[in-house]
Design an enzyme around this catalytic site. Structure first.
Site, PDB file in Angstrom:
ATOM      1  N   HIS A 181     -38.516  -8.782  -9.088  1.00  0.00           N
ATOM      2  CA  HIS A 181     -37.383  -7.899  -9.383  1.00  0.00           C
ATOM      3  C   HIS A 181     -36.885  -8.161 -10.800  1.00  0.00           C
ATOM      4  O   HIS A 181     -36.131  -9.107 -11.027  1.00  0.00           O
ATOM      5  CB  HIS A 181     -36.243  -8.149  -8.393  1.00  0.00           C
ATOM      6  CG  HIS A 181     -36.496  -7.633  -7.022  1.00  0.00           C
ATOM      7  ND1 HIS A 181     -36.199  -6.342  -6.654  1.00  0.00           N
ATOM      8  CD2 HIS A 181     -37.034  -8.235  -5.935  1.00  0.00           C
ATOM      9  CE1 HIS A 181     -36.533  -6.163  -5.386  1.00  0.00           C
ATOM     10  NE2 HIS A 181     -37.044  -7.291  -4.926  1.00  0.00           N
TER      11      HIS A 181
ATOM     12  N   CYS B 234     -41.457  -4.158  -6.771  1.00  0.00           N
ATOM     13  CA  CYS B 234     -41.472  -4.773  -5.443  1.00  0.00           C
ATOM     14  C   CYS B 234     -42.230  -3.890  -4.438  1.00  0.00           C
ATOM     15  O   CYS B 234     -43.419  -3.659  -4.606  1.00  0.00           O
ATOM     16  CB  CYS B 234     -40.054  -5.101  -4.980  1.00  0.00           C
ATOM     17  SG  CYS B 234     -40.007  -6.267  -3.586  1.00  0.00           S
TER      18      CYS B 234
ATOM     19  N   GLU C 274     -34.660  -6.584 -12.400  1.00  0.00           N
ATOM     20  CA  GLU C 274     -33.205  -6.377 -12.450  1.00  0.00           C
ATOM     21  C   GLU C 274     -32.431  -7.594 -11.958  1.00  0.00           C
ATOM     22  O   GLU C 274     -31.222  -7.696 -12.179  1.00  0.00           O
ATOM     23  CB  GLU C 274     -32.823  -5.125 -11.647  1.00  0.00           C
ATOM     24  CG  GLU C 274     -32.819  -5.281 -10.144  1.00  0.00           C
ATOM     25  CD  GLU C 274     -34.193  -5.205  -9.478  1.00  0.00           C
ATOM     26  OE1 GLU C 274     -34.247  -5.239  -8.241  1.00  0.00           O
ATOM     27  OE2 GLU C 274     -35.212  -5.122 -10.211  1.00  0.00           O
TER      28      GLU C 274
END
Length: 212
Positions: free
Chosen positions: A190, A81, A192
């Site tokens: 992202h 990011c 995650e």
């Protein structure tokens, strides 16, 4: 056991990134701002959220603007990011901010009047979107082309070297969703927060030898 250093400069979603890396068995995950620990790590992750001016101010204060180029050239390195945007030369956010400059290119604002098919698109670009894999990179292993990942960003990357673009996204306009060169890989989305495909990418990163 290999170690993965998650660089902490106070501006990243560090807990989620670290937990996701632990979940995929990446090894010993260390969230740290200690340059010596980062230098000794087998792999390095460079996350980031928030305003780029604040991010770059902390990156420079901690000396990470020189540490990141050093540790990313000889081991697997993943930018996420704003951590990806900080690797570019310049961002037009906050009236213009010079960044680290590992990748040529600019970070541009999507704009207030982003229109596609006659409809206004909301900025920030927030939610799930497809990523087109433009290069067969090891970090795309077992991830289908046009898999969807989770994005949150008002600024996008206009790459200076098209050969470094390994993934593309589209939101009103085309943008670089992933960049790579040597042992460096960076993503606008992202992983995650991207469930199965995001975890697969992190697992691929944990197994990657830094070559492609």
């Amino acid at each position: 056991m290999q170690t993965v250093a998650v660089i902490d400069y106070g501006m990243g979603n560090l807990h989620s990134v670290a937990k996701a890396l632990e979940h995929v068995g990446a090894g010993r995950v260390l969230v740290t701002s200690d340059a010596s620990v980062i230098r000794e790590a087998d792999r390095v992750v460079f996350p980031g959220v928030g305003a780029i001016r604040d991010c770059m101010a902390e990156i420079r204060r901690l000396g990470f603007d020189t540490l990141v180029p050093e540790v990313s050239k000889d081991r697997p390195f993943l930018g996420i990011c704003v951590g990806m945007q900080a690797l570019l030369e310049h961002s037009e956010e906050n009236d213009g901010v010079d960044c680290i400059g590992l990748f040529p290119g600019q970070v541009r604002f999507f704009g207030k009047d982003l229109i596609e098919d006659g409809e206004h698109l909301k900025v920030p670009h927030m939610g799930w979107n497809e990523v087109q894999q433009t290069v067969d990179h090891p970090l795309w292993h077992s991830i289908p082309d046009l898999a969807r990942f989770y994005f949150v960003h008002s600024y996008y990357i206009e790459a200076g070297n098209p050969k470094q673009v390994v993934g593309r996204g589209h939101y009103g306009k085309d943008f670089a969703a992933a960049l790579a060169e040597g042992s460096r890989f960076a993503v606008q989305f992202h992983p995650e927060k991207s469930h199965t495909h995001g975890l697969q990418l992190l697992q691929n990163f944990a197994a990657w030898d830094g070559r492609w």
